[in-house]
Design a protein around this motif. Sequence first.
Motif, PDB file in Angstrom:
ATOM      1  N   THR A 154       0.813  -1.213   0.000  1.00 28.86           N
ATOM      2  CA  THR A 154       0.000   0.000   0.000  1.00 28.86           C
ATOM      3  C   THR A 154       0.845   1.260   0.000  1.00 28.86           C
ATOM      4  OG1 THR A 154      -0.122  -0.084   2.422  1.00 28.86           O
ATOM      5  CG2 THR A 154      -1.925  -1.113   1.191  1.00 28.86           C
ATOM      6  N   GLY A 155       2.147   1.134   0.176  1.00 31.81           N
ATOM      7  CA  GLY A 155       3.006   2.301   0.212  1.00 31.81           C
ATOM      8  C   GLY A 155       3.489   2.709  -1.162  1.00 31.81           C
ATOM      9  N   PRO A 156       4.317   3.761  -1.238  1.00 33.16           N
ATOM     10  CA  PRO A 156       4.872   4.210  -2.514  1.00 33.16           C
ATOM     11  C   PRO A 156       5.724   3.135  -3.166  1.00 33.16           C
ATOM     12  CG  PRO A 156       5.156   5.875  -0.791  1.00 33.16           C
ATOM     13  CD  PRO A 156       4.704   4.627  -0.108  1.00 33.16           C
ATOM     14  N   ALA A 157       5.879   3.235  -4.480  1.00 30.12           N
ATOM     15  CA  ALA A 157       6.650   2.247  -5.234  1.00 30.12           C
ATOM     16  C   ALA A 157       8.146   2.471  -5.128  1.00 30.12           C
ATOM     17  CB  ALA A 157       6.236   2.280  -6.704  1.00 30.12           C
ATOM     18  N   LEU A 158       8.558   3.593  -4.545  1.00 31.91           N
ATOM     19  CA  LEU A 158       9.961   3.941  -4.386  1.00 31.91           C
ATOM     20  C   LEU A 158      10.229   4.361  -2.951  1.00 31.91           C
ATOM     21  CD1 LEU A 158      10.450   6.270  -7.470  1.00 31.91           C
ATOM     22  CD2 LEU A 158      11.430   4.007  -7.254  1.00 31.91           C
ATOM     23  N   SER A 247       1.047  20.227  -9.506  1.00 27.88           N
ATOM     24  CA  SER A 247       1.205  20.833  -8.182  1.00 27.88           C
ATOM     25  C   SER A 247       0.640  19.942  -7.083  1.00 27.88           C
ATOM     26  CB  SER A 247       0.511  22.200  -8.144  1.00 27.88           C
ATOM     27  OG  SER A 247       1.147  23.118  -9.014  1.00 27.88           O
ATOM     28  N   GLN A 248      -0.484  19.299  -7.361  1.00 26.79           N
ATOM     29  CA  GLN A 248      -1.084  18.373  -6.400  1.00 26.79           C
ATOM     30  C   GLN A 248      -0.122  17.226  -6.085  1.00 26.79           C
ATOM     31  OE1 GLN A 248      -4.683  16.567  -7.920  1.00 26.79           O
ATOM     32  NE2 GLN A 248      -4.807  15.062  -6.262  1.00 26.79           N
ATOM     33  N   GLY A 249       0.482  16.663  -7.107  1.00 21.08           N
ATOM     34  CA  GLY A 249       1.393  15.551  -6.898  1.00 21.08           C
ATOM     35  C   GLY A 249       2.679  15.965  -6.218  1.00 21.08           C
ATOM     36  N   VAL A 250       3.190  17.134  -6.553  1.00 18.43           N
ATOM     37  CA  VAL A 250       4.419  17.613  -5.922  1.00 18.43           C
ATOM     38  C   VAL A 250       4.197  17.840  -4.430  1.00 18.43           C
ATOM     39  CG1 VAL A 250       6.029  19.558  -5.799  1.00 18.43           C
ATOM     40  CG2 VAL A 250       5.419  18.586  -8.024  1.00 18.43           C
ATOM     41  N   ALA A 251       3.070  18.431  -4.066  1.00 18.79           N
ATOM     42  CA  ALA A 251       2.774  18.647  -2.645  1.00 18.79           C
ATOM     43  C   ALA A 251       2.678  17.321  -1.902  1.00 18.79           C
ATOM     44  CB  ALA A 251       1.473  19.435  -2.506  1.00 18.79           C
ATOM     45  N   LEU A 252       2.012  16.341  -2.502  1.00 18.30           N
ATOM     46  CA  LEU A 252       1.907  15.022  -1.882  1.00 18.30           C
ATOM     47  C   LEU A 252       3.282  14.377  -1.774  1.00 18.30           C
ATOM     48  CD1 LEU A 252       0.444  12.509  -0.860  1.00 18.30           C
ATOM     49  CD2 LEU A 252      -0.038  11.914  -3.251  1.00 18.30           C
ATOM     50  N   GLY A 253       4.077  14.464  -2.834  1.00 17.83           N
ATOM     51  CA  GLY A 253       5.396  13.862  -2.819  1.00 17.83           C
ATOM     52  C   GLY A 253       6.306  14.477  -1.781  1.00 17.83           C
ATOM     53  N   ARG A 254       6.180  15.787  -1.559  1.00 17.89           N
ATOM     54  CA  ARG A 254       7.003  16.426  -0.525  1.00 17.89           C
ATOM     55  C   ARG A 254       6.651  15.903   0.865  1.00 17.89           C
ATOM     56  NH1 ARG A 254       6.913  22.330  -3.498  1.00 17.89           N
ATOM     57  NH2 ARG A 254       8.998  22.176  -4.432  1.00 17.89           N
ATOM     58  N   GLU A 255       5.399  15.621   1.097  1.00 16.17           N
ATOM     59  CA  GLU A 255       5.010  15.032   2.379  1.00 16.17           C
ATOM     60  C   GLU A 255       5.539  13.603   2.496  1.00 16.17           C
ATOM     61  OE1 GLU A 255       3.123  14.357   6.119  1.00 16.17           O
ATOM     62  OE2 GLU A 255       4.038  16.040   5.053  1.00 16.17           O
ATOM     63  N   LEU A 374       1.708   6.977   9.296  1.00 13.41           N
ATOM     64  CA  LEU A 374       1.494   8.208   8.540  1.00 13.41           C
ATOM     65  C   LEU A 374       1.572   7.959   7.037  1.00 13.41           C
ATOM     66  CD1 LEU A 374       3.518  10.696  10.775  1.00 13.41           C
ATOM     67  CD2 LEU A 374       1.034  10.589  10.508  1.00 13.41           C
ATOM     68  N   LEU A 375       2.455   7.068   6.617  1.00  9.89           N
ATOM     69  CA  LEU A 375       2.505   6.727   5.188  1.00  9.89           C
ATOM     70  C   LEU A 375       1.208   6.085   4.734  1.00  9.89           C
ATOM     71  CD1 LEU A 375       6.140   5.358   4.741  1.00  9.89           C
ATOM     72  CD2 LEU A 375       5.152   7.370   3.635  1.00  9.89           C
ATOM     73  N   ASP A 376       0.662   5.199   5.567  1.00 13.00           N
ATOM     74  CA  ASP A 376      -0.619   4.593   5.203  1.00 13.00           C
ATOM     75  C   ASP A 376      -1.708   5.660   5.100  1.00 13.00           C
ATOM     76  OD1 ASP A 376      -2.231   1.908   5.000  1.00 13.00           O
ATOM     77  OD2 ASP A 376      -3.376   3.208   6.359  1.00 13.00           O
ATOM     78  N   GLY A 377      -1.584   6.719   5.910  1.00 14.87           N
ATOM     79  CA  GLY A 377      -2.564   7.794   5.855  1.00 14.87           C
ATOM     80  C   GLY A 377      -2.544   8.585   4.567  1.00 14.87           C
ATOM     81  N   THR A 378      -1.495   8.403   3.758  1.00 12.54           N
ATOM     82  CA  THR A 378      -1.442   9.092   2.464  1.00 12.54           C
ATOM     83  C   THR A 378      -2.107   8.273   1.356  1.00 12.54           C
ATOM     84  OG1 THR A 378       0.695   8.125   1.796  1.00 12.54           O
ATOM     85  CG2 THR A 378       0.755  10.147   3.137  1.00 12.54           C
ATOM     86  N   ALA A 379      -2.671   7.118   1.698  1.00 13.20           N
ATOM     87  CA  ALA A 379      -3.293   6.274   0.671  1.00 13.20           C
ATOM     88  C   ALA A 379      -4.419   7.008  -0.047  1.00 13.20           C
ATOM     89  CB  ALA A 379      -3.805   4.977   1.296  1.00 13.20           C
TER      90      ALA A 379
END
Length: 433
Positions: A154-158, A247-255, A374-379
């Motif tokens: 469920t986490g990021p691929a990287l 911009s949406q993805g960059v903000a998410l990626g920074r978190e 917290l990572l799971d909370g970004t799902a």
Amino acid sequence: MAARRTAAAGSGGDTESSPLDAFVPLDELMPWSVRPLRTGRAWVSGPDPVALRARWERLAGAEAAEQERLFAPTRSRTPRTSVAALPGQSTGTARFARDPGPCPDPVRILHGPYDEQWLLPDHRLIDAARPELWRVADGQQLFAVEHGSAPEDTGPALSVTALLPDGYSPAGRPGRIRPLHRRPGGTEPNLAPGLLDLLRRRLGGSGGGAEPDAFTPEAVLAWILAAARPSATGPRVPLPADGAVWSQGVALGRELLRLQSRGARGGERPRLPGGRRPYVRAAIPARPTELSYDAGDEALIVGDGRISPVPAEAWEFTVGGVRVLELWFGRRAAAAAGRGPDGAAADGLDAVGARGWPREWTSELLELITVLALLDGTAGPRKELRGALEAGPLIGPAELRAAGVLPVPASARRPASVLGHQEEGPEGQFALL
């Protein structure tokens, strides 16, 4: 996702035949990559720096025959091998059997996606230390690390880390390591030449929707972390043709980057809200052997110890189909008992320096639980981003080729020149690299 996708008007009429065809291989966006470290012997790294120092002292003080056995020689390294120093490290370059020198200070590394461990940074002890990574590992560097993914992950691929990563993958397939910068000091981004200019032109200004700071190398890395998808040939990255989506993805990626790097580079360390922070309710014993989860009480049972609250999502968090908490605990349970990293009985240096379960491991476990929760909370946000990408047009490989961004030049896949950088070579000689 639709079976076919057409790029936005003005993008060159790029029509893709399948969903993945519209994505760009990470290998094209960050072309310089390095293979994982290969230590050749397990005892040079581990979760306890005190044990590493004890192993060094045991090895350095052993007689020749015993030193040979303890060293665990390979074709690449024996106690009589002479090699150059690791960049940035002051360890000796004389043959270990003749002059081991003082024990180097263990350095913090990332072992796999979420396990921070320690390594003895001596080139004489490591089969393939990847000196090109050490040359660019500084206070401005970030590393993207590929790790095999499984359908249940469920986490990021990287993974992205400010530590030197070893590239280990719980899924069994070692992952490539991609530095963000090709030179020390955060200079010369490891991005396809012309990529930043194209993104800025297509997605920023003139109503494009993205702010200027969304087109820095760090912003591109943040996007990759948020949007990359696993594939059989390595991660692939969709590039949106809409500045607002970017911009949406960059903000998410920074978190995501802040969480994965645990607040490195001036960020805030991860913290769960009050009332949800895990605490030790019963002390962890000196040598715990079992780890389990009590779903009813949201408690992690560590031997006779108990930690709560631990969200079920943290317990179930997997990479490559492997539970992160179980993998993390297994390595430390083995080290506490003086066994090898895989839990097998050790007859060499792996058994040296075991001191039970130090207090630092409990603190690290609490932080790891926090990071996973917290990572799971970004799902949810990651799912929203995926939906936005499926609904809108993409900048596909054909447009990148038309703009001259692809194919990347061969030089971009090699380490940058460091002419004028002096390092100590074998037996104290110096060379310009």
